[in-house]
Design a protein around this motif. Structure first.
Motif, PDB file in Angstrom:
ATOM      1  N   GLU A 188       3.698   3.752  -1.820  1.00 43.08           N
ATOM      2  CA  GLU A 188       3.088   4.646  -0.839  1.00 43.08           C
ATOM      3  C   GLU A 188       2.196   5.669  -1.520  1.00 43.08           C
ATOM      4  N   PHE A 189       2.617   6.162  -2.678  1.00 41.17           N
ATOM      5  CA  PHE A 189       1.805   7.125  -3.413  1.00 41.17           C
ATOM      6  C   PHE A 189       0.425   6.536  -3.726  1.00 41.17           C
ATOM      7  N   LEU A 190       0.409   5.282  -4.166  1.00 36.50           N
ATOM      8  CA  LEU A 190      -0.863   4.619  -4.457  1.00 36.50           C
ATOM      9  C   LEU A 190      -1.683   4.414  -3.186  1.00 36.50           C
ATOM     10  N   VAL A 191      -0.998   4.093  -2.084  1.00 33.60           N
ATOM     11  CA  VAL A 191      -1.687   3.921  -0.805  1.00 33.60           C
ATOM     12  C   VAL A 191      -2.358   5.223  -0.371  1.00 33.60           C
ATOM     13  N   LEU A 192      -1.622   6.320  -0.458  1.00 38.37           N
ATOM     14  CA  LEU A 192      -2.160   7.609  -0.029  1.00 38.37           C
ATOM     15  C   LEU A 192      -3.355   8.025  -0.886  1.00 38.37           C
ATOM     16  N   ARG A 193      -3.335   7.700  -2.167  1.00 36.53           N
ATOM     17  CA  ARG A 193      -4.475   8.013  -3.026  1.00 36.53           C
ATOM     18  C   ARG A 193      -5.695   7.174  -2.639  1.00 36.53           C
ATOM     19  N   ALA A 194      -5.454   5.976  -2.086  1.00 36.14           N
ATOM     20  CA  ALA A 194      -6.568   5.119  -1.666  1.00 36.14           C
ATOM     21  C   ALA A 194      -7.262   5.657  -0.415  1.00 36.14           C
ATOM     22  N   PHE A 195      -6.550   6.485   0.346  1.00 39.22           N
ATOM     23  CA  PHE A 195      -7.160   7.095   1.538  1.00 39.22           C
ATOM     24  C   PHE A 195      -7.998   8.294   1.090  1.00 39.22           C
ATOM     25  N   VAL A 196      -9.191   8.001   0.643  1.00 41.57           N
ATOM     26  CA  VAL A 196     -10.096   9.043   0.164  1.00 41.57           C
ATOM     27  C   VAL A 196     -10.525   9.918   1.340  1.00 41.57           C
ATOM     28  N   PRO A 197     -11.064  11.101   1.057  1.00 34.95           N
ATOM     29  CA  PRO A 197     -11.437  12.016   2.148  1.00 34.95           C
ATOM     30  C   PRO A 197     -12.333  11.403   3.212  1.00 34.95           C
ATOM     31  N   ALA A 198     -13.246  10.518   2.823  1.00 35.06           N
ATOM     32  CA  ALA A 198     -14.144   9.915   3.811  1.00 35.06           C
ATOM     33  C   ALA A 198     -13.379   9.063   4.819  1.00 35.06           C
ATOM     34  N   ILE A 199     -12.348   8.337   4.358  1.00 44.77           N
ATOM     35  CA  ILE A 199     -11.541   7.508   5.266  1.00 44.77           C
ATOM     36  C   ILE A 199     -10.651   8.392   6.129  1.00 44.77           C
ATOM     37  N   ARG A 200     -10.028   9.393   5.519  1.00 46.66           N
ATOM     38  CA  ARG A 200      -9.147  10.283   6.277  1.00 46.66           C
ATOM     39  C   ARG A 200      -9.907  10.994   7.394  1.00 46.66           C
ATOM     40  N   ALA A 201     -11.150  11.340   7.121  1.00 50.60           N
ATOM     41  CA  ALA A 201     -11.939  12.078   8.111  1.00 50.60           C
ATOM     42  C   ALA A 201     -12.200  11.254   9.370  1.00 50.60           C
ATOM     43  N   GLU A 202     -12.172   9.922   9.257  1.00 45.58           N
ATOM     44  CA  GLU A 202     -12.436   9.052  10.398  1.00 45.58           C
ATOM     45  C   GLU A 202     -11.198   8.806  11.247  1.00 45.58           C
ATOM     46  N   LEU A 203     -10.024   9.161  10.746  1.00 46.84           N
ATOM     47  CA  LEU A 203      -8.780   8.882  11.466  1.00 46.84           C
ATOM     48  C   LEU A 203      -8.501   9.953  12.513  1.00 46.84           C
ATOM     49  N   PRO A 204      -7.903   9.566  13.650  1.00 45.69           N
ATOM     50  CA  PRO A 204      -7.604  10.554  14.694  1.00 45.69           C
ATOM     51  C   PRO A 204      -6.296  11.293  14.448  1.00 45.69           C
ATOM     52  N   PHE A 205      -5.692  11.119  13.281  1.00 41.36           N
ATOM     53  CA  PHE A 205      -4.433  11.771  12.935  1.00 41.36           C
ATOM     54  C   PHE A 205      -4.470  12.154  11.456  1.00 41.36           C
ATOM     55  N   LEU A 206      -3.522  12.987  11.035  1.00 45.82           N
ATOM     56  CA  LEU A 206      -3.437  13.420   9.644  1.00 45.82           C
ATOM     57  C   LEU A 206      -2.590  12.448   8.826  1.00 45.82           C
ATOM     58  N   MET A 207      -2.826  12.457   7.514  1.00 44.11           N
ATOM     59  CA  MET A 207      -2.075  11.631   6.575  1.00 44.11           C
ATOM     60  C   MET A 207      -1.244  12.533   5.661  1.00 44.11           C
ATOM     61  N   PRO A 208      -0.115  12.043   5.147  1.00 45.36           N
ATOM     62  CA  PRO A 208       0.673  12.853   4.210  1.00 45.36           C
ATOM     63  C   PRO A 208      -0.082  13.089   2.903  1.00 45.36           C
ATOM     64  N   THR A 209       0.264  14.176   2.223  1.00 45.04           N
ATOM     65  CA  THR A 209      -0.268  14.492   0.903  1.00 45.04           C
ATOM     66  C   THR A 209       0.899  14.775  -0.035  1.00 45.04           C
ATOM     67  N   VAL A 210       0.937  14.092  -1.169  1.00 48.56           N
ATOM     68  CA  VAL A 210       2.013  14.288  -2.138  1.00 48.56           C
ATOM     69  C   VAL A 210       1.748  15.571  -2.915  1.00 48.56           C
ATOM     70  N   ALA A 211       2.725  16.492  -2.877  1.00 49.00           N
ATOM     71  CA  ALA A 211       2.594  17.762  -3.585  1.00 49.00           C
ATOM     72  C   ALA A 211       3.223  17.706  -4.964  1.00 49.00           C
ATOM     73  N   GLY A 212       4.202  16.846  -5.155  1.00 45.41           N
ATOM     74  CA  GLY A 212       4.856  16.753  -6.456  1.00 45.41           C
ATOM     75  C   GLY A 212       5.932  15.699  -6.461  1.00 45.41           C
ATOM     76  N   THR A 213       6.330  15.268  -7.657  1.00 48.69           N
ATOM     77  CA  THR A 213       7.381  14.266  -7.806  1.00 48.69           C
ATOM     78  C   THR A 213       8.305  14.648  -8.944  1.00 48.69           C
ATOM     79  N   VAL A 214       9.505  14.111  -8.884  1.00 45.37           N
ATOM     80  CA  VAL A 214      10.489  14.275  -9.954  1.00 45.37           C
ATOM     81  C   VAL A 214      11.155  12.928 -10.196  1.00 45.37           C
ATOM     82  N   ARG A 215      11.187  12.510 -11.443  1.00 39.92           N
ATOM     83  CA  ARG A 215      11.839  11.245 -11.793  1.00 39.92           C
ATOM     84  C   ARG A 215      13.176  11.542 -12.474  1.00 39.92           C
ATOM     85  N   GLN A 216      14.231  10.980 -11.932  1.00 35.77           N
ATOM     86  CA  GLN A 216      15.569  11.116 -12.477  1.00 35.77           C
ATOM     87  C   GLN A 216      16.119   9.716 -12.720  1.00 35.77           C
ATOM     88  N   GLN A 217      16.308   9.388 -13.978  1.00 34.00           N
ATOM     89  CA  GLN A 217      16.690   8.041 -14.382  1.00 34.00           C
ATOM     90  C   GLN A 217      15.636   7.058 -13.880  1.00 34.00           C
TER      91      GLN A 217
END
Length: 442
Positions: free
Chosen positions: A64-93
């Protein structure tokens, strides 16, 4: 092991430096795969935390993280709804927890959505059309799965074979599903970008508007009917008709005539997928729940006939080998009343103040490269994704799909581009209530 919301809050502070939660509450999600929480910080801003419970769920979040990065601003601007934005991640094991910035709106139950006004039906139909009209390159460039109609049909047949080996699927359902999956005329559709995990928990609504769509872990090119399965299962014919009407009006390509039949099949078959998932996880509760829902569905179909899911009529069962414990459906049956709830009531949300001196837990934090979209929190670049493809290349798959269509179509045209928009009839949408569960397949 389940993580409590307050523990997720501590993880979030490591993922987003400077984040200072003041309150935390539980959040709706796929309980077999994720622990989730909603946070409120000192500035009144909200955050969502999703922590995977096993390696496969972690891989889905990384995809999903890779998918969200593929939604560049130009694509997001055409959508009638908002998309999630990843603010940070933590890897444990071997598991990665993701923190998302706030999106406006709240989730609603299926009953609340279908009881809404025509304006809400229009919003859902418009959101579905926008997803299905996304450029196919968005999926192919991200190396995500892509299926032709015949490949998708064969994939379903393979899943059915796997479910049959459990010995826990009622014979009536196996025969019904196999007939529909082998009915090639049912599978003539134009593949498009599909959300793949669309249901009520991934729609945020405010004032009868769809404000955001979340849960982009299963994006692919495939059958648009999969994104309507949760709606068809609601058994609210009038609302479904309104959604499909607005969906059809907004689509660039006219939907095929059998969209709702395949959506009903997808809703039913989700129970078998849920059973297989429970067996793979050795989860006795999931297995028992799936068996109960499958038994209820089989009984309802035996008594009322069920919604038609195949184009060709199902031939009568052989007298010497009727489906075990099932009665043949009689002709001329009327619509069945709702037999089961299609959406469990959401549990009460309890807000717990977080002590000021929350002790941070030791974690390994790696920043996510800034991409202009995710300014703010330090983020971590996940590695790997679950994006397996069928082995056949596109040309061979298309030839195979064309061959199947030619053999089954007879005098019919094999394409659906010029087919008029579907107008679900009572026969196409009359059904007992179906119970949809979130069954992911790899």
């Amino acid at each position: 092991m389940r993580r409590e919301p307050i523990e997720l809050a501590a993880v979030a502070t490591a993922a987003v430096p400077g984040l200072s939660p003041t309150a935390v509450s539980s959040a709706p999600d796929d309980p077999a795969d994720f622990d989730s929480a909603l946070l409120l910080d000192a500035e009144g801003k909200r955050w969502r935390v999703r922590s995977p419970r096993h390696a496969e769920a972690s891989t889905r979040l990384e995809t999903e993280f890779l998918v969200l990065r593929a939604f560049v601003p130009a694509i997001r601007a055409e959508l009638p709804f908002l998309m999630p934005t990843v603010a940070g991640t933590v890897r444990q094991q071997d598991l990665t927890t993701f923190v998302y910035s706030h999106l406006q709106g709240t989730t609603r139950t299926v009953e609340e959505l279908t009881a809404g006004p025509q304006e809400l039906a229009k919003e859902i139909g418009t959101a579905l059309a926008a997803i299905h009209d996304l450029p196919r390159a968005l999926v192919s460039n991200a190396d995500l799965p892509s299926y032709t109609p015949n490949e998708f049909r064969q994939r379903r047949l393979n899943e059915l074979d796997m479910a049959a080996t459990t010995g826990k699927i009622p014979a009536l359902l196996l025969r019904r599903w196999e007939h529909a999956m082998e009915d090639v005329s049912l599978w003539r559709f134009n593949p498009c970008v599909v959300h793949g995990d669309l249901h009520e928990d991934n729609l945020l609504v405010e004032d009868h508007r769809v404000t955001a769509v979340t849960g982009w872990t299963d994006l692919r090119i495939g059958d648009p009917a999969d994104d309507l399965a949760w709606l068809v299962a609601s058994n609210e014919h009038e609302f479904v008709d309104a959604v499909v009407k607005h969906y059809t009006a907004k689509r660039r390509d006219a939907p095929d005539n059998h969209l709702l039949r395949r959506a009903a099949l997808s809703a039913e078959f989700a129970l078998a997928q849920y059973l297989v998932k429970g067996i793979a996880a050795a989860d006795a509760d999931m297995i028992a729940e799936a068996e109960g829902m499958l038994s209820t569905l089989a009984d309802d179909i035996a008594e009322y006939g069920g919604q038609p899911i195949s184009v060709e009529p199902l031939p009568p069962a052989k007298p010497d080998s009727p489906p075990t414990g099932q009665a043949a459906a009689a002709p001329g049956l009327v619509d069945a009343p709702a037999a089961t709830d299609v959406s469990e009531a959401m549990p009460a949300v309890h807000v717990t103040p977080i002590p000021v001196d929350v002790t941070p837990i030791p974690v390994e934090v790696t920043p996510i490269p800034a991409d202009g979209e995710n300014a703010g929190g330090t983020t971590d670049q996940p590695s790997g994704q679950d994006a397996s493809h069928d082995a056949a290349d596109d040309d061979a798959a298309e030839d195979a799909g064309a061959s199947d269509s030619a053999e089954s179509a007879g005098s019919e045209d094999g394409t659906q581009d010029d087919v008029p928009a579907p107008k679900p009839s009572g026969a196409d949408t009359s059904t007992v209530a179906l119970t949809v569960v979130d069954a992911k397949t790899t």
